[in-house]
Design a protein around this motif. Sequence first.
Motif, short mmCIF file in Angstrom:
data_model
loop_
_atom_site.label_atom_id
_atom_site.label_comp_id
_atom_site.label_asym_id
_atom_site.label_seq_id
_atom_site.Cartn_x
_atom_site.Cartn_y
_atom_site.Cartn_z
N ARG A 148 -1.49 -38.73 40.37
CA ARG A 148 -1.33 -39.29 41.73
C ARG A 148 0.11 -39.13 42.18
O ARG A 148 1.03 -39.43 41.41
CB ARG A 148 -1.74 -40.76 41.73
CG ARG A 148 -1.54 -41.49 43.06
CD ARG A 148 -2.12 -42.88 42.98
NE ARG A 148 -3.57 -42.85 42.76
CZ ARG A 148 -4.30 -43.89 42.40
NH1 ARG A 148 -3.71 -45.07 42.18
NH2 ARG A 148 -5.60 -43.79 42.24
N GLN A 149 0.30 -38.66 43.39
CA GLN A 149 1.66 -38.55 43.92
C GLN A 149 2.25 -39.94 44.07
O GLN A 149 1.63 -40.84 44.64
CB GLN A 149 1.67 -37.82 45.27
CG GLN A 149 3.06 -37.57 45.80
CD GLN A 149 3.06 -36.66 47.02
OE1 GLN A 149 2.02 -36.20 47.45
NE2 GLN A 149 4.23 -36.42 47.57
N ALA A 150 3.47 -40.10 43.57
CA ALA A 150 4.12 -41.41 43.59
C ALA A 150 5.17 -41.45 44.69
O ALA A 150 6.15 -40.71 44.65
CB ALA A 150 4.77 -41.70 42.24
N LEU A 201 -10.17 -44.15 43.64
CA LEU A 201 -9.34 -42.99 43.89
C LEU A 201 -8.63 -43.12 45.23
O LEU A 201 -9.10 -43.81 46.14
CB LEU A 201 -10.18 -41.71 43.88
CG LEU A 201 -10.77 -41.30 42.53
CD1 LEU A 201 -11.55 -40.00 42.69
CD2 LEU A 201 -9.69 -41.16 41.49
N GLN A 202 -7.51 -42.43 45.34
CA GLN A 202 -6.77 -42.33 46.59
C GLN A 202 -6.76 -40.88 47.03
O GLN A 202 -6.92 -39.97 46.20
CB GLN A 202 -5.35 -42.84 46.42
CG GLN A 202 -5.25 -44.32 46.08
CD GLN A 202 -3.82 -44.80 45.95
OE1 GLN A 202 -2.87 -44.09 46.30
NE2 GLN A 202 -3.65 -46.01 45.45
N PRO A 203 -6.59 -40.62 48.34
CA PRO A 203 -6.53 -39.23 48.79
C PRO A 203 -5.47 -38.45 48.03
O PRO A 203 -4.36 -38.92 47.82
CB PRO A 203 -6.16 -39.36 50.27
CG PRO A 203 -6.68 -40.71 50.67
CD PRO A 203 -6.49 -41.57 49.46
N GLY A 204 -5.83 -37.25 47.60
CA GLY A 204 -4.91 -36.40 46.86
C GLY A 204 -4.97 -36.56 45.35
O GLY A 204 -4.34 -35.78 44.62
N ASP A 239 8.33 -35.91 45.09
CA ASP A 239 7.41 -35.04 44.36
C ASP A 239 7.01 -35.59 42.99
O ASP A 239 6.38 -34.90 42.20
CB ASP A 239 8.07 -33.66 44.17
CG ASP A 239 8.27 -32.93 45.49
OD1 ASP A 239 7.45 -33.17 46.40
OD2 ASP A 239 9.22 -32.14 45.60
N ALA A 240 7.40 -36.82 42.69
CA ALA A 240 7.06 -37.42 41.40
C ALA A 240 5.55 -37.63 41.29
O ALA A 240 4.88 -37.98 42.27
CB ALA A 240 7.80 -38.75 41.23
N ILE A 241 5.02 -37.42 40.11
CA ILE A 241 3.59 -37.57 39.86
C ILE A 241 3.38 -38.72 38.86
O ILE A 241 3.98 -38.72 37.78
CB ILE A 241 2.98 -36.27 39.30
CG1 ILE A 241 3.14 -35.13 40.30
CG2 ILE A 241 1.51 -36.49 38.96
CD1 ILE A 241 2.41 -35.34 41.61
N GLU A 242 2.54 -39.66 39.24
CA GLU A 242 2.17 -40.75 38.35
C GLU A 242 0.95 -40.34 37.53
O GLU A 242 -0.01 -39.77 38.06
CB GLU A 242 1.85 -42.00 39.18
CG GLU A 242 1.45 -43.21 38.35
CD GLU A 242 1.08 -44.41 39.22
OE1 GLU A 242 0.82 -45.47 38.64
OE2 GLU A 242 1.04 -44.26 40.46
N ARG A 243 0.99 -40.62 36.23
CA ARG A 243 -0.13 -40.32 35.34
C ARG A 243 -0.81 -41.64 34.96
O ARG A 243 -0.21 -42.50 34.32
CB ARG A 243 0.37 -39.60 34.08
CG ARG A 243 0.98 -38.24 34.36
CD ARG A 243 1.59 -37.64 33.09
NE ARG A 243 0.57 -37.46 32.06
CZ ARG A 243 -0.17 -36.37 31.91
NH1 ARG A 243 -0.01 -35.36 32.74
NH2 ARG A 243 -1.06 -36.28 30.94
#
Length: 202
Positions: free
Chosen positions: A159-161, A189-192, A165-169
């Motif tokens: 998920r984009q945080a 879920l969230q969009p993207g 451009d940081a990505i959350e896992r």
Amino acid sequence: MHRVWFLIVIVIWLPAIGCTLPTNTSVADLTPSPSASTYRIGPEDKLTISVWKNDDISRTVVVRPDGMISLPLLNDVKAAGLTPEELRDMLVSRLQEYLNNVELAVIINEIHSLKYSVLGEVSKPARYELTSRLTVLEAIAAAGGLKPFAARKRIVILRQAGGDDAIERIPFNYDLAAASNGTEGNPELQPGDIVMVPASAF
């Protein structure tokens, strides 16, 4: 996966500033977006631009993959990334170069830009439209379920945080969520979002 159509009508007439929705309907009921006033238009969304007493300029358009729409007098206009109010204000400002006393409404007819992906060890890995509230278990089911060698306890939601451009896992344990019938450890879920289902290591 059955396609579900929603109609979100966002009508804003000048000089009034506001947003109207059908009676007893909230945007939260229709899409995962928080509200009609904060929803940002995206590619593939279907819009109606209605200019009062000017059918020659009014159009129903689909936002192109490059985020643009085409209108008479204005040619290509950037719509993706704008809220309906922001698009309305921009169109009014530009049309005032050609017309007097512009009154204009932005109507979102269909939303197709809200998407999620399920990839890896599922039967139908693909990108899907997020047409309603959806949990991870439901998303995996919509993708045909897990393959026999899926690592059921090592699934990850990417998920984009924030605005960078940081990505959350976000770890997801399929067995634990399924054991609780989806009531625990089964986030929406969230969009993207991307649901990554890895293969088991041997």
